[in-house]
Write a protein that holds these residues in place. Structure first.
Motif, PDB file in Angstrom:
ATOM      1  N   ASP A   1      14.326  -7.464   3.953  1.00 57.72           N
ATOM      2  CA  ASP A   1      14.092  -6.223   4.684  1.00 57.72           C
ATOM      3  C   ASP A   1      14.124  -5.023   3.742  1.00 57.72           C
ATOM      4  O   ASP A   1      13.369  -4.066   3.921  1.00 57.72           O
ATOM      5  CB  ASP A   1      15.133  -6.045   5.792  1.00 57.72           C
ATOM      6  CG  ASP A   1      14.914  -7.015   6.949  1.00 57.72           C
ATOM      7  OD1 ASP A   1      13.771  -7.506   7.102  1.00 57.72           O
ATOM      8  OD2 ASP A   1      15.867  -7.277   7.692  1.00 57.72           O
TER       9      ASP A   1
ATOM     10  N   LYS B   1      10.778  -4.735   2.060  1.00 53.80           N
ATOM     11  CA  LYS B   1       9.782  -4.205   2.993  1.00 53.80           C
ATOM     12  C   LYS B   1       9.944  -2.693   3.157  1.00 53.80           C
ATOM     13  O   LYS B   1       8.960  -1.951   3.162  1.00 53.80           O
ATOM     14  CB  LYS B   1       9.904  -4.895   4.349  1.00 53.80           C
ATOM     15  CG  LYS B   1       9.540  -6.366   4.302  1.00 53.80           C
ATOM     16  CD  LYS B   1       9.823  -7.032   5.637  1.00 53.80           C
ATOM     17  CE  LYS B   1       9.576  -8.524   5.569  1.00 53.80           C
ATOM     18  NZ  LYS B   1       9.887  -9.190   6.834  1.00 53.80           N
ATOM     19  N   LYS B   2      11.210  -2.246   3.265  1.00 54.62           N
ATOM     20  CA  LYS B   2      11.477  -0.812   3.395  1.00 54.62           C
ATOM     21  C   LYS B   2      11.018  -0.067   2.143  1.00 54.62           C
ATOM     22  O   LYS B   2      10.480   1.034   2.228  1.00 54.62           O
ATOM     23  CB  LYS B   2      12.965  -0.563   3.629  1.00 54.62           C
ATOM     24  CG  LYS B   2      13.432  -0.962   5.008  1.00 54.62           C
ATOM     25  CD  LYS B   2      14.925  -0.766   5.146  1.00 54.62           C
ATOM     26  CE  LYS B   2      15.421  -1.332   6.470  1.00 54.62           C
ATOM     27  NZ  LYS B   2      16.883  -1.256   6.583  1.00 54.62           N
TER      28      LYS B   2
ATOM     29  N   VAL C   1       7.300   0.468   2.232  1.00 53.14           N
ATOM     30  CA  VAL C   1       6.964   1.559   3.150  1.00 53.14           C
ATOM     31  C   VAL C   1       7.287   2.903   2.500  1.00 53.14           C
ATOM     32  O   VAL C   1       6.501   3.851   2.594  1.00 53.14           O
ATOM     33  CB  VAL C   1       7.707   1.392   4.494  1.00 53.14           C
ATOM     34  CG1 VAL C   1       7.510   2.615   5.378  1.00 53.14           C
ATOM     35  CG2 VAL C   1       7.234   0.133   5.211  1.00 53.14           C
ATOM     36  N   GLU C   2       8.424   2.985   1.803  1.00 55.84           N
ATOM     37  CA  GLU C   2       8.796   4.237   1.138  1.00 55.84           C
ATOM     38  C   GLU C   2       7.795   4.599   0.037  1.00 55.84           C
ATOM     39  O   GLU C   2       7.461   5.767  -0.129  1.00 55.84           O
ATOM     40  CB  GLU C   2      10.200   4.123   0.558  1.00 55.84           C
ATOM     41  CG  GLU C   2      11.279   4.136   1.626  1.00 55.84           C
ATOM     42  CD  GLU C   2      12.667   3.836   1.075  1.00 55.84           C
ATOM     43  OE1 GLU C   2      12.808   3.626  -0.159  1.00 55.84           O
ATOM     44  OE2 GLU C   2      13.608   3.807   1.870  1.00 55.84           O
TER      45      GLU C   2
ATOM     46  N   GLU D   1       4.866   6.030   1.672  1.00 56.75           N
ATOM     47  CA  GLU D   1       5.139   7.381   2.158  1.00 56.75           C
ATOM     48  C   GLU D   1       5.015   8.424   1.048  1.00 56.75           C
ATOM     49  O   GLU D   1       4.799   9.600   1.322  1.00 56.75           O
ATOM     50  CB  GLU D   1       6.537   7.452   2.775  1.00 56.75           C
ATOM     51  CG  GLU D   1       6.636   6.728   4.096  1.00 56.75           C
ATOM     52  CD  GLU D   1       8.060   6.604   4.599  1.00 56.75           C
ATOM     53  OE1 GLU D   1       9.018   6.781   3.813  1.00 56.75           O
ATOM     54  OE2 GLU D   1       8.216   6.292   5.792  1.00 56.75           O
TER      55      GLU D   1
ATOM     56  N   TRP E   1       3.980  -4.234   7.592  1.00 63.93           N
ATOM     57  CA  TRP E   1       5.273  -3.553   7.455  1.00 63.93           C
ATOM     58  C   TRP E   1       5.131  -2.057   7.701  1.00 63.93           C
ATOM     59  O   TRP E   1       5.969  -1.442   8.358  1.00 63.93           O
ATOM     60  CB  TRP E   1       5.862  -3.780   6.067  1.00 63.93           C
ATOM     61  CG  TRP E   1       6.024  -5.223   5.704  1.00 63.93           C
ATOM     62  CD1 TRP E   1       6.208  -6.275   6.567  1.00 63.93           C
ATOM     63  CD2 TRP E   1       5.999  -5.793   4.403  1.00 63.93           C
ATOM     64  NE1 TRP E   1       6.296  -7.449   5.864  1.00 63.93           N
ATOM     65  CE2 TRP E   1       6.174  -7.188   4.536  1.00 63.93           C
ATOM     66  CE3 TRP E   1       5.848  -5.270   3.129  1.00 63.93           C
ATOM     67  CZ2 TRP E   1       6.208  -8.047   3.447  1.00 63.93           C
ATOM     68  CZ3 TRP E   1       5.885  -6.126   2.045  1.00 63.93           C
ATOM     69  CH2 TRP E   1       6.063  -7.501   2.209  1.00 63.93           C
ATOM     70  N   ILE E   2       4.052  -1.481   7.198  1.00 64.81           N
ATOM     71  CA  ILE E   2       3.817  -0.053   7.391  1.00 64.81           C
ATOM     72  C   ILE E   2       3.514   0.240   8.859  1.00 64.81           C
ATOM     73  O   ILE E   2       3.980   1.225   9.422  1.00 64.81           O
ATOM     74  CB  ILE E   2       2.678   0.440   6.469  1.00 64.81           C
ATOM     75  CG1 ILE E   2       3.122   0.321   5.003  1.00 64.81           C
ATOM     76  CG2 ILE E   2       2.257   1.861   6.804  1.00 64.81           C
ATOM     77  CD1 ILE E   2       2.001   0.441   4.001  1.00 64.81           C
ATOM     78  N   GLN E   3       2.754  -0.634   9.484  1.00 67.11           N
ATOM     79  CA  GLN E   3       2.383  -0.458  10.894  1.00 67.11           C
ATOM     80  C   GLN E   3       3.619  -0.468  11.797  1.00 67.11           C
ATOM     81  O   GLN E   3       3.643   0.203  12.821  1.00 67.11           O
ATOM     82  CB  GLN E   3       1.412  -1.566  11.320  1.00 67.11           C
ATOM     83  CG  GLN E   3       0.658  -1.261  12.588  1.00 67.11           C
ATOM     84  CD  GLN E   3      -0.366  -0.157  12.397  1.00 67.11           C
ATOM     85  OE1 GLN E   3      -1.088  -0.144  11.423  1.00 67.11           O
ATOM     86  NE2 GLN E   3      -0.436   0.769  13.323  1.00 67.11           N
ATOM     87  N   LYS E   4       4.656  -1.206  11.418  1.00 68.42           N
ATOM     88  CA  LYS E   4       5.886  -1.221  12.212  1.00 68.42           C
ATOM     89  C   LYS E   4       6.577   0.131  12.182  1.00 68.42           C
ATOM     90  O   LYS E   4       7.212   0.532  13.145  1.00 68.42           O
ATOM     91  CB  LYS E   4       6.829  -2.310  11.707  1.00 68.42           C
ATOM     92  CG  LYS E   4       6.371  -3.693  12.081  1.00 68.42           C
ATOM     93  CD  LYS E   4       7.338  -4.744  11.589  1.00 68.42           C
ATOM     94  CE  LYS E   4       6.829  -6.126  11.965  1.00 68.42           C
ATOM     95  NZ  LYS E   4       7.705  -7.187  11.472  1.00 68.42           N
ATOM     96  N   VAL E   5       6.444   0.850  11.074  1.00 71.04           N
ATOM     97  CA  VAL E   5       7.062   2.168  10.946  1.00 71.04           C
ATOM     98  C   VAL E   5       6.155   3.255  11.528  1.00 71.04           C
ATOM     99  O   VAL E   5       6.621   4.206  12.137  1.00 71.04           O
ATOM    100  CB  VAL E   5       7.384   2.471   9.462  1.00 71.04           C
ATOM    101  CG1 VAL E   5       7.944   3.869   9.296  1.00 71.04           C
ATOM    102  CG2 VAL E   5       8.351   1.432   8.913  1.00 71.04           C
ATOM    103  N   TYR E   6       4.845   3.096  11.344  1.00 76.41           N
ATOM    104  CA  TYR E   6       3.850   4.053  11.832  1.00 76.41           C
ATOM    105  C   TYR E   6       2.895   3.346  12.792  1.00 76.41           C
ATOM    106  O   TYR E   6       1.732   3.120  12.454  1.00 76.41           O
ATOM    107  CB  TYR E   6       3.055   4.650  10.665  1.00 76.41           C
ATOM    108  CG  TYR E   6       3.906   5.417   9.691  1.00 76.41           C
ATOM    109  CD1 TYR E   6       4.345   6.694   9.997  1.00 76.41           C
ATOM    110  CD2 TYR E   6       4.275   4.862   8.471  1.00 76.41           C
ATOM    111  CE1 TYR E   6       5.139   7.402   9.108  1.00 76.41           C
ATOM    112  CE2 TYR E   6       5.070   5.565   7.576  1.00 76.41           C
ATOM    113  CZ  TYR E   6       5.485   6.832   7.905  1.00 76.41           C
ATOM    114  OH  TYR E   6       6.266   7.529   7.030  1.00 76.41           O
TER     115      TYR E   6
END
Length: 106
Positions: A10, A13-14, A17-18, A21, A43-48
């Motif tokens: 995890d 994955k974070k 995404v960072e 960003e 993974w990005i789609q889960k955040v956005y």
């Protein structure tokens, strides 16, 4: 036998995404970190969830940036130049590591 899939933590994955960003294009992220485009975009789609994931970098301009002063613009330009220099140094170091790694395997 089929190819087994990689399992990513995890935290990894974070981190992906960072990095996205920060404005780095997803294709570059995938090449640099060795992940597939579909994995990274998931993974990005889960955040956005409502954003369309594309190969273009995610850079959002705030209203404050639109009205920034000359000093802030100069600081941004200085930081961009410094960022480019650091990125170039990083690429050089990656190439050096690859060269030295090959030498050790012989």
């Amino acid at each position: 036998m089929g190819k087994t899939s990689n399992r990513y933590t995890d935290d990894f994955k974070k981190m992906i995404v960072e990095v996205y960003e920060t404005g780095k294009p997803i294709k570059e992220i995938c090449e640099e970190y060795g992940v597939t485009y579909s994995s990274a975009s998931t993974w990005i789609q889960k955040v956005y969830p409502k954003e369309k994931i594309s190969s273009k970098p995610l850079i959002k301009e705030s209203k404050k940036q639109k009205n920034s002063s000359k000093e802030e613009k100069d600081e941004i330009m200085r930081l961009k130049k410094e960022n480019e220099r650091i990125a170039l140094e990083n690429e050089i170091l990656k190439k050096a590591i690859a060269i030295f790694s090959k030498d050790q395997n012989i």
